[in-house]
Design a protein around this motif. Structure first.
Motif, mmCIF file in Angstrom:
data_model
loop_
_atom_site.group_PDB
_atom_site.id
_atom_site.type_symbol
_atom_site.label_atom_id
_atom_site.label_comp_id
_atom_site.label_asym_id
_atom_site.label_seq_id
_atom_site.Cartn_x
_atom_site.Cartn_y
_atom_site.Cartn_z
ATOM 1 N N ILE A 37 -43.027 -3.911 62.193
ATOM 2 C CA ILE A 37 -44.250 -3.459 61.520
ATOM 3 C C ILE A 37 -43.936 -2.232 60.677
ATOM 4 C CG2 ILE A 37 -46.583 -2.561 61.853
ATOM 5 C CD1 ILE A 37 -46.697 -4.120 64.486
ATOM 6 N N CYS A 38 -44.346 -2.281 59.421
ATOM 7 C CA CYS A 38 -44.103 -1.192 58.471
ATOM 8 C C CYS A 38 -45.395 -0.407 58.238
ATOM 9 C CB CYS A 38 -43.589 -1.788 57.157
ATOM 10 S SG CYS A 38 -43.402 -0.604 55.806
ATOM 11 N N ASN A 39 -45.268 0.813 57.733
ATOM 12 C CA ASN A 39 -46.463 1.608 57.420
ATOM 13 C C ASN A 39 -47.365 0.904 56.416
ATOM 14 O OD1 ASN A 39 -45.732 3.668 59.143
ATOM 15 N ND2 ASN A 39 -44.712 4.881 57.556
ATOM 16 N N ALA A 40 -46.758 0.138 55.490
ATOM 17 C CA ALA A 40 -47.562 -0.598 54.511
ATOM 18 C C ALA A 40 -48.421 -1.654 55.210
ATOM 19 C CB ALA A 40 -46.656 -1.257 53.478
ATOM 20 N N ASP A 41 -47.849 -2.327 56.214
ATOM 21 C CA ASP A 41 -48.627 -3.294 56.995
ATOM 22 C C ASP A 41 -49.803 -2.600 57.672
ATOM 23 O OD1 ASP A 41 -46.818 -5.525 56.582
ATOM 24 O OD2 ASP A 41 -45.473 -4.600 58.037
ATOM 25 N N MET A 42 -49.551 -1.398 58.194
ATOM 26 C CA MET A 42 -50.595 -0.681 58.913
ATOM 27 C C MET A 42 -51.720 -0.238 57.982
ATOM 28 S SD MET A 42 -49.896 -0.899 62.018
ATOM 29 C CE MET A 42 -51.239 0.160 62.561
ATOM 30 N N ARG A 43 -51.399 0.055 56.742
ATOM 31 C CA ARG A 43 -52.463 0.448 55.811
ATOM 32 C C ARG A 43 -53.425 -0.710 55.566
ATOM 33 N NH1 ARG A 43 -48.296 3.795 53.637
ATOM 34 N NH2 ARG A 43 -47.493 2.188 52.241
ATOM 35 N N TYR A 44 -52.890 -1.922 55.531
ATOM 36 C CA TYR A 44 -53.759 -3.094 55.423
ATOM 37 C C TYR A 44 -54.517 -3.312 56.731
ATOM 38 C CZ TYR A 44 -51.627 -4.610 51.004
ATOM 39 O OH TYR A 44 -51.204 -4.686 49.701
ATOM 40 N N ILE A 317 -52.512 -14.532 68.616
ATOM 41 C CA ILE A 317 -53.188 -13.521 67.808
ATOM 42 C C ILE A 317 -53.472 -12.275 68.640
ATOM 43 C CG2 ILE A 317 -55.449 -12.965 66.820
ATOM 44 C CD1 ILE A 317 -55.377 -15.460 65.233
ATOM 45 N N ALA A 318 -53.864 -12.476 69.902
ATOM 46 C CA ALA A 318 -54.140 -11.327 70.773
ATOM 47 C C ALA A 318 -52.898 -10.460 70.931
ATOM 48 C CB ALA A 318 -54.630 -11.809 72.131
ATOM 49 N N ASP A 319 -51.726 -11.097 71.055
ATOM 50 C CA ASP A 319 -50.478 -10.345 71.185
ATOM 51 C C ASP A 319 -50.153 -9.600 69.892
ATOM 52 O OD1 ASP A 319 -50.130 -11.330 73.760
ATOM 53 O OD2 ASP A 319 -48.896 -13.021 73.104
ATOM 54 N N ILE A 320 -50.391 -10.255 68.760
ATOM 55 C CA ILE A 320 -50.140 -9.611 67.461
ATOM 56 C C ILE A 320 -51.015 -8.371 67.319
ATOM 57 C CG2 ILE A 320 -50.377 -9.872 64.959
ATOM 58 C CD1 ILE A 320 -49.746 -12.884 65.378
ATOM 59 N N LYS A 321 -52.293 -8.530 67.620
ATOM 60 C CA LYS A 321 -53.229 -7.402 67.528
ATOM 61 C C LYS A 321 -52.807 -6.271 68.464
ATOM 62 C CE LYS A 321 -58.149 -6.237 68.016
ATOM 63 N NZ LYS A 321 -58.249 -5.501 66.743
ATOM 64 N N ALA A 322 -52.369 -6.624 69.668
ATOM 65 C CA ALA A 322 -51.939 -5.605 70.629
ATOM 66 C C ALA A 322 -50.740 -4.826 70.104
ATOM 67 C CB ALA A 322 -51.610 -6.264 71.972
ATOM 68 N N ALA A 323 -49.807 -5.522 69.443
ATOM 69 C CA ALA A 323 -48.625 -4.851 68.885
ATOM 70 C C ALA A 323 -49.036 -3.898 67.772
ATOM 71 C CB ALA A 323 -47.632 -5.888 68.373
ATOM 72 N N PHE A 324 -49.951 -4.328 66.912
ATOM 73 C CA PHE A 324 -50.411 -3.457 65.829
ATOM 74 C C PHE A 324 -51.164 -2.248 66.384
ATOM 75 C CE2 PHE A 324 -49.180 -6.775 62.983
ATOM 76 C CZ PHE A 324 -49.099 -6.209 61.722
ATOM 77 N N GLU A 325 -51.951 -2.461 67.430
ATOM 78 C CA GLU A 325 -52.668 -1.342 68.033
ATOM 79 C C GLU A 325 -51.686 -0.358 68.664
ATOM 80 O OE1 GLU A 325 -55.825 -0.406 67.974
ATOM 81 O OE2 GLU A 325 -56.338 -2.083 66.658
ATOM 82 N N LYS A 326 -50.619 -0.884 69.269
ATOM 83 C CA LYS A 326 -49.607 -0.002 69.856
ATOM 84 C C LYS A 326 -48.936 0.836 68.763
ATOM 85 C CE LYS A 326 -47.296 -1.280 73.451
ATOM 86 N NZ LYS A 326 -46.342 -1.952 74.381
ATOM 87 N N ASP A 327 -48.756 0.223 67.588
ATOM 88 C CA ASP A 327 -48.122 0.950 66.489
ATOM 89 C C ASP A 327 -48.984 2.127 66.037
ATOM 90 O OD1 ASP A 327 -45.719 0.647 64.519
ATOM 91 O OD2 ASP A 327 -47.433 1.046 63.218
ATOM 92 N N THR A 328 -50.302 2.012 66.186
ATOM 93 C CA THR A 328 -51.176 3.119 65.784
ATOM 94 C C THR A 328 -50.994 4.332 66.680
ATOM 95 O OG1 THR A 328 -53.065 2.460 67.179
ATOM 96 C CG2 THR A 328 -52.922 1.481 64.981
#
Length: 341
Positions: A37-44, A317-328
């Motif tokens: 996950i990149c910072n650009a992904d997180m901005r979206y 999808i739940a796992d993907i969302k969890a990974a993105f939330e962890k990145d925050t």
């Protein structure tokens, strides 16, 4: 073949789409295995991009940092099961003077077209680079951002004058860490200074000759050339410090991304005769050079492994969302998703 694509539909909301993949066309088919996950992904994901941009680009599959296994390749260049890194920059033309990553016609995964958050990726064999056997695939997953640093350093080597006694890197985040590491490998005789805001983060830069807190820069400090790897709200201060610290006729590489215009002291740029140049994204040749560096200096991947913040198994999808939330929640490092069927 039916492919499952995981697209961001709105901030913090993913949806599934199904599309056909042509198995007997010109493209290779790759199964992504490790994604970063990149910072650009997180901005979206967080919806911090301009509302107009979000409306224009979504729904879209995110992720432009990833590696995988070849499923098929009609060209015969790659065999099924081979490990490859996928190049997200999709060039549609060539130019004698402009690199593929700067051509306005080029597409980019996770920005102007679907990224690698898919069950399978249909991609030209020319956009794949073979990985060394036994490489840590979690480290290889973020080869894209590493290749951006390699690209910027390669450009610096062509632009900067040959006096390189001291090089300074501003930024103690992921980009600063990677850029500093590769500067030290590519210019081993140079004394490398890393400037940052966190003593804890700077302590990880064990390969640097010296680390300096930005609020404690000595008045007599100087460097021959500099790399700005800060971006965001920190860019103005970093660039101001760079202008004050570099020697006349220095080359200054700008890598940090800022959403808003950054004011700079043009008077001192003129007085010192400084050369500023920006670098963004990378091309196939940069990926190839990066992988060559992995092979030539195996210890590089050990150092890069230090900036992995978390490794997350993803099946839904739940796992993907969890990974993105962890990145925050991370303070530093890369969040990796390991795709399991």
């Amino acid at each position: 073949m039916i492919n499952t694509v995981y697209r961001l539909a709105a901030a913090r909301r993913f949806e599934i789409a199904f599309e056909d993949i042509e198995l007997f066309g010109e493209n290779a088919v790759v199964r992504p295995t490790n994604l970063s996950i990149c910072n650009a992904d997180m901005r979206y994901y967080l919806g911090t991009r301009d509302a107009k941009v979000m409306a224009e680009k979504l729904p879209m599959a995110l992720i432009h940092e990833g590696v995988g296994e070849v499923v098929s390749d009609p060209s015969g260049k790659f065999q099924p099961g081979e490990k490859v890194v996928m190049v997200p920059n999709m060039a549609v033309e060539t130019n004698e003077f402009i690199a593929e990553n700067y051509l306005r016609s080029s597409k980019f995964c996770g920005s102007s077209m679907d990224g690698f958050l898919q069950e399978y990726v249909s991609i030209s064999p020319e956009r794949l680079v073979r990985l060394p056997q036994g490489i840590d695939m979690n480290v290889a997953a973020f080869t894209e951002i590493v290749s951006v640093s390699v690209h910027a350093i390669s450009r610096f080597d062509k632009i900067a004058h040959a006096c390189r006694r001291r090089i300074g890197v501003w930024g103690d985040g992921n980009l600063g860490y990677i850029t500093s590491l590769f500067i030290k490998k590519m210019f081993p005789e140079t004394t490398l200074y890393v400037f940052g805001t966190s003593a804890e983060k700077l302590s990880d830069f064990t390969f640097a000759d010296e680390t300096v807190l930005v609020n404690e820069i000595p008045e007599e400090m100087w460097v021959d050339h500099a790399f700005e790897c800060v971006g965001g709200n920190g860019s103005p201060v970093a660039i101001e410090q760079i202008i004050a610290t570099v020697k006349p006729e220095a080359a200054v590489s700008i890598l940090g991304v800022s959403e808003y215009p950054v004011p700079i002291n043009t008077r001192m740029i003129l007085e010192k005769g400084l050369r500023f140049f920006g670098s963004s994204r990378s091309g196939v040749k940069d990926f190839e050079k990066t992988v060559e560096m992995y092979e030539k200096y195996p210890e590089i991947t050990d150092y890069l492994g230090n900036i992995i913040s978390s490794v997350n198994t993803v099946r839904s999808i739940a796992d993907i969302k969890a990974a993105f939330e962890k990145d925050t929640q991370k303070a530093f490092g890369k969040t990796i998703m390991v795709w399991e069927e």
